[in-house]
Design an enzyme around this catalytic site. Structure first.
Site, PDB file in Angstrom:
ATOM      1  CG  ASP A  30      -2.072   0.967   1.100  1.00  0.00           C
ATOM      2  OD1 ASP A  30      -3.221   0.507   0.971  1.00  0.00           O
ATOM      3  OD2 ASP A  30      -1.823   2.200   1.107  1.00  0.00           O
ATOM      4  CG  ASN A  85     -12.206  -0.829   3.911  1.00  0.00           C
ATOM      5  OD1 ASN A  85     -12.582  -1.330   4.967  1.00  0.00           O
ATOM      6  ND2 ASN A  85     -11.042  -0.194   3.797  1.00  0.00           N
ATOM      7  N   GLY A  91     -15.947   2.460   3.675  1.00  0.00           N
ATOM      8  CA  GLY A  91     -14.648   3.125   3.610  1.00  0.00           C
ATOM      9  C   GLY A  91     -13.843   2.807   2.363  1.00  0.00           C
ATOM     10  CD  GLN A  92     -14.687  -0.430  -2.867  1.00  0.00           C
ATOM     11  OE1 GLN A  92     -15.847  -0.736  -2.562  1.00  0.00           O
ATOM     12  NE2 GLN A  92     -14.072  -0.925  -3.920  1.00  0.00           N
ATOM     13  CB  SER A  93     -10.757   5.446  -1.107  1.00  0.00           C
ATOM     14  OG  SER A  93      -9.598   4.661  -0.952  1.00  0.00           O
ATOM     15  CG  HIS A  98      -8.682  -2.806  -2.481  1.00  0.00           C
ATOM     16  ND1 HIS A  98      -9.615  -2.116  -3.227  1.00  0.00           N
ATOM     17  CD2 HIS A  98      -8.547  -2.117  -1.326  1.00  0.00           C
ATOM     18  CE1 HIS A  98     -10.020  -1.051  -2.552  1.00  0.00           C
ATOM     19  NE2 HIS A  98      -9.386  -1.028  -1.387  1.00  0.00           N
ATOM     20  CG  LEU A  99      -7.919  -9.372   1.649  1.00  0.00           C
ATOM     21  CD1 LEU A  99      -8.468 -10.782   1.453  1.00  0.00           C
ATOM     22  CD2 LEU A  99      -6.488  -9.458   2.177  1.00  0.00           C
ATOM     23  CG  HIS A 100      -6.911  -2.922   3.090  1.00  0.00           C
ATOM     24  ND1 HIS A 100      -6.167  -1.775   2.889  1.00  0.00           N
ATOM     25  CD2 HIS A 100      -8.129  -2.672   2.551  1.00  0.00           C
ATOM     26  CE1 HIS A 100      -6.912  -0.866   2.261  1.00  0.00           C
ATOM     27  NE2 HIS A 100      -8.113  -1.393   2.044  1.00  0.00           N
TER      28      HIS A 100
HETATM   29  P1  AMP Z   1      -9.762   1.442   0.375  1.00  0.00           P
HETATM   30  O1  AMP Z   1      -9.909   2.705   1.171  1.00  0.00           O
HETATM   31  O2  AMP Z   1     -10.185   0.216   1.119  1.00  0.00           O
HETATM   32  O3  AMP Z   1     -10.413   1.544  -0.988  1.00  0.00           O
HETATM   33  O4  AMP Z   1      -8.207   1.245   0.134  1.00  0.00           O
HETATM   34  C1  AMP Z   1      -7.514   1.791  -0.947  1.00  0.00           C
HETATM   35  C2  AMP Z   1      -6.060   1.708  -0.611  1.00  0.00           C
HETATM   36  O5  AMP Z   1      -5.324   1.872  -1.786  1.00  0.00           O
HETATM   37  C3  AMP Z   1      -5.576   2.783   0.371  1.00  0.00           C
HETATM   38  O6  AMP Z   1      -5.019   2.157   1.517  1.00  0.00           O
HETATM   39  C4  AMP Z   1      -4.538   3.564  -0.433  1.00  0.00           C
HETATM   40  O7  AMP Z   1      -3.453   3.966   0.354  1.00  0.00           O
HETATM   41  C5  AMP Z   1      -4.141   2.535  -1.478  1.00  0.00           C
HETATM   42  N1  AMP Z   1      -3.618   3.060  -2.746  1.00  0.00           N
HETATM   43  C6  AMP Z   1      -4.177   4.006  -3.521  1.00  0.00           C
HETATM   44  N2  AMP Z   1      -3.431   4.176  -4.636  1.00  0.00           N
HETATM   45  C7  AMP Z   1      -2.392   3.313  -4.540  1.00  0.00           C
HETATM   46  C8  AMP Z   1      -1.273   3.000  -5.376  1.00  0.00           C
HETATM   47  N3  AMP Z   1      -1.056   3.636  -6.543  1.00  0.00           N
HETATM   48  N4  AMP Z   1      -0.396   2.052  -4.967  1.00  0.00           N
HETATM   49  C9  AMP Z   1      -0.589   1.418  -3.787  1.00  0.00           C
HETATM   50  N5  AMP Z   1      -1.629   1.659  -2.965  1.00  0.00           N
HETATM   51  C10 AMP Z   1      -2.517   2.590  -3.327  1.00  0.00           C
END
Ligand code: AMP
Length: 112
Positions: A30, A85, A91-93, A98-100
């Site tokens: 990340d 998320n 909280g998905q952005s 994707h799995l954290h």
């Molecule tokens: P979410 O909020 O669950 O959608 O998580 C999205 C994650 O993607 C966040 O933890 C960001 O820090 C990460 N992220 C966004 N852009 C990138 C990127 N180019 N490379 C690696 N991680 C990223």
């Protein structure tokens, strides 16, 4: 999806810090880590979120890969957390499933 950042990472169009890759899955660090180990595990095929998955094999490849990475990183002893998320209140952005995989510190519960 041509404008999806995680599709571009999966295809190699955008460079990333890959830790694992197979036919179906890519995993990379990340960009804004929330723990000493913070890895994102994604299906190479685009799904906007967990809610869009229509093929149960996506779950087996994603989860098996995450557990394998955790094992390879030696995270089993102290433990780790896997989080997906989904949607706005989840909280998905980034709109690509994707799995954290988080580890390396005591993680609080409940999440914020
Ligand atoms: P979410 O909020 O669950 O959608 O998580 C999205 C994650 O993607 C966040 O933890 C960001 O820090 C990460 N992220 C966004 N852009 C990138 C990127 N180019 N490379 C690696 N991680 C990223």
């Amino acid at each position: 999806m041509s404008d999806c950042i995680f599709c571009k990472i999966a295809s190699g169009e955008i460079p990333s810090d890959f830790v694992y890759e197979d036919e179906n899955v890519a995993a990379f660090r990340d960009l804004n880590p929330q723990a000493p180990v913070h890895i994102l595990v994604i299906p190479k095929k685009h799904y906007a979120s967990s809610a869009a998955v229509d093929d149960s094999s996506v779950w087996s490849s994603l989860m098996n890969s995450a557990v394998k990475i955790a094992r390879d990183f030696g995270l089993e002893k102290n433990g780790y957390r896997m989080v997906i998320n989904t949607g706005e209140q989840g909280g998905q952005s980034v709109p690509h499933l994707h799995l954290h995989l988080l580890a390396g510190r005591n993680l609080g519960w409940p999440p914020g």
